[in-house]
Design an enzyme around this catalytic site. Structure first.
Site, PDB file in Angstrom:
ATOM      1  N   LYS A   1     -13.146  -6.651  -9.315  1.00 20.60           N
ATOM      2  CA  LYS A   1     -14.117  -6.842  -8.177  1.00 20.60           C
ATOM      3  C   LYS A   1     -15.123  -7.306  -7.806  1.00 20.60           C
ATOM      4  CE  LYS A   1     -10.828  -4.281  -4.320  1.00 20.60           C
ATOM      5  NZ  LYS A   1     -10.347  -3.591  -3.833  1.00 20.60           N
TER       6      LYS A   1
ATOM      7  N   LYS B   1       0.631  -1.219   0.041  1.00 17.69           N
ATOM      8  CA  LYS B   1      -0.730   0.077   0.019  1.00 17.69           C
ATOM      9  C   LYS B   1       1.057   1.568  -0.210  1.00 17.69           C
ATOM     10  CE  LYS B   1      -4.021  -1.940   0.236  1.00 17.69           C
ATOM     11  NZ  LYS B   1      -5.130  -1.434  -1.023  1.00 17.69           N
TER      12      LYS B   1
ATOM     13  N   ASP C   1      -9.077   0.073 -10.553  1.00 18.19           N
ATOM     14  CA  ASP C   1     -10.002  -0.319  -9.200  1.00 18.19           C
ATOM     15  C   ASP C   1     -10.543   0.437  -8.949  1.00 18.19           C
ATOM     16  OD1 ASP C   1     -10.407  -1.700  -6.876  1.00 18.19           O
ATOM     17  OD2 ASP C   1      -9.210  -1.165  -6.202  1.00 18.19           O
TER      18      ASP C   1
ATOM     19  N   ASP D   1      -0.245  -0.306  -4.436  1.00 22.36           N
ATOM     20  CA  ASP D   1      -2.354   0.593  -4.237  1.00 22.36           C
ATOM     21  C   ASP D   1      -1.548   1.177  -3.466  1.00 22.36           C
ATOM     22  OD1 ASP D   1      -4.657   0.418  -4.841  1.00 22.36           O
ATOM     23  OD2 ASP D   1      -4.789  -1.292  -3.636  1.00 22.36           O
TER      24      ASP D   1
ATOM     25  N   GLU E   1      -1.527   0.536  -8.373  1.00 22.34           N
ATOM     26  CA  GLU E   1      -2.776   0.716  -8.605  1.00 22.34           C
ATOM     27  C   GLU E   1      -3.807   1.635  -8.451  1.00 22.34           C
ATOM     28  OE1 GLU E   1      -3.803  -3.254  -6.710  1.00 22.34           O
ATOM     29  OE2 GLU E   1      -5.904  -2.566  -6.351  1.00 22.34           O
TER      30      GLU E   1
HETATM   31 MG    MG Z   1      -6.970  -1.429  -4.766  1.00 21.40          MG
END
Ligand code: MG
Length: 376
Positions: A262, A163, A238, A188, A213
């Site tokens: 997702k 992250k 995303d 991300d 991301e």
């Molecule tokens: Mg993500």
């Protein structure tokens, strides 16, 4: 099949430790669970927009209310023969993909159970074997992160996700790259940056991540296309991909070279299948992301991750990675290094344990044809 009733549950699942991202620190995950009954069987769905509208404009209590007051009443008492039919019934209600996804997923699980097939086979998967990655949020120290990455490498994970948030960014990633020169990893950003941060992403290029991301705003496509033209690192979208149309437009303008799909964020398995097809047609690699769902939602993610075109290890985790006690038995476990196998029973192959669900439930209701609200 005719849908007889829909049970809705808003649940709160305490995490074993806080999940730290650019959105803040989450200590528990809130989900909406759906139990859809028809033809003498029941299917389960789950959507996990989290407790507050930070990841997207939806949140669990809002998605629960919408499903209870507007969406589920449109479905009960109807014959719904396909995911496309379900989506058409819900289409007059704008947006709210997480709320719609909880119902769409339950329909797919019910359909697969009625056919006596595992869901992963019903959607067209070729094998129950799914490659998954390791994912590390923001930690207390860089040393703690390096220890965790070393553990993931030793356990055989094929890629690691880090992250990124202001204060935990390029220096941290540089330390990881120096310690692990051959590591496949990506970063991300959870929408924390702007096009004016171009130099940060050019510095990231030098560390050779597999992708970056969602670097820019959650609802942006065009600035991502501008960024992609100016950096070497592939952009993966995303948050921006909330529907098949958003995916098609992202691919058309060159906003990304990877898609994180997702099922909750895009409205369910039905639109997720369309997005995976669009990715295949465009030659853009896809992988399946997660929202730290319970094993119910994670099992739907596993079904999608068995499909062709999913070519990067997915964000699907063993139950014990985030939870002391998942909602279901069996729980999700690693089947080998970087591998989880989809359950082999009909549908998603698992269901909540009644006692655990009762403890985790914040509110619940049942929607039957007699309680249908007037159509808008
Ligand atoms: Mg993500």
């Amino acid at each position: 099949m005719r849908l007889d009733s829909i049970d809705l549950y808003r649940v709160r699942l305490p995490l074993v430790y806080p999940f730290r991202t650019a959105y803040g620190d989450a200590h528990a995950i809130e989900s909406v669970l759906v139990r859809m009954q028809g033809v003498g069987a029941a299917g389960w769905g789950e959507a996990t927009p989290w407790e507050s509208p930070r990841y997207s404009p939806e949140w669990a209590a809002g998605a629960y209310s919408l499903a209870r007051d507007w969406l589920a009443p449109q479905l009960v008492g109807r014959d719904i023969g396909s995911g496309a039919e379900l989506q058409a019934v819900l289409a007059p209600f704008k947006g709210n993909p997480f709320a719609k996804a909880a119902l769409d997923l339950a329909w797919w699980d019910l359909e697969a159970r009625l056919r006596g097939k595992p869901l992963w086979q019903l959607v067209g998967g070729r094998s129950d074997r799914v490659e998954v990655g390791a994912d590390f949020g923001v930690m207390e120290t860089v040393a703690a992160l390096l220890d965790s990455v070393a553990g993931a490498c030793a356990a055989g994970f094929k890629r690691v996700k880090l992250k990124f948030r202001p204060g935990w960014e390029i220096d941290v990633v540089r330390a990881v790259r120096l310690a692990f020169p051959d590591l496949v990893f990506h970063v991300d950003c959870n929408a924390a940056y702007a096009l004016s941060d171009l130099e940060l992403f050019r510095a990231l290029d030098e560390l050779a991540p597999a992708m970056v991301e969602q670097p820019l705003a959650h609802d942006d496509l065009l600035d991502h296309a501008r960024l992609q033209r100016q950096i070497r690192t592939p952009v993966c979208l995303d948050e921006s991909i909330t529907s098949p149309r958003a995916a098609r437009q992202a691919l058309e303008v060159g906003a990304c070279r990877y898609l994180n799909v997702k099922p909750g964020r895009v409205g369910g398995i039905t639109p997720a299948l369309e997005i995976l097809e669009a990715g295949r047609e465009a030659g853009v690699s896809c992988w399946i992301g997660g929202m730290l769902e319970s094993a119910i939602g994670a099992s739907h993610c596993l079904a999608l991750a068995t499909l062709p075109g999913v070519s990067y290890p997915s964000d699907i985790f063993p139950s014990r990675r985030f939870y002391d006690h998942d909602l279901t038995r069996p729980e999700i476990e690693l089947a080998g290094p970087s591998v989880i196998r989809a359950f082999d029973g009909p549908g998603i192959g698992c269901q909540p344990e009644g006692e655990v669900l009762a403890v985790r439930t914040v509110e619940s209701c049942t929607v039957r044809p007699s309680t249908v609200s007037p159509s808008c």
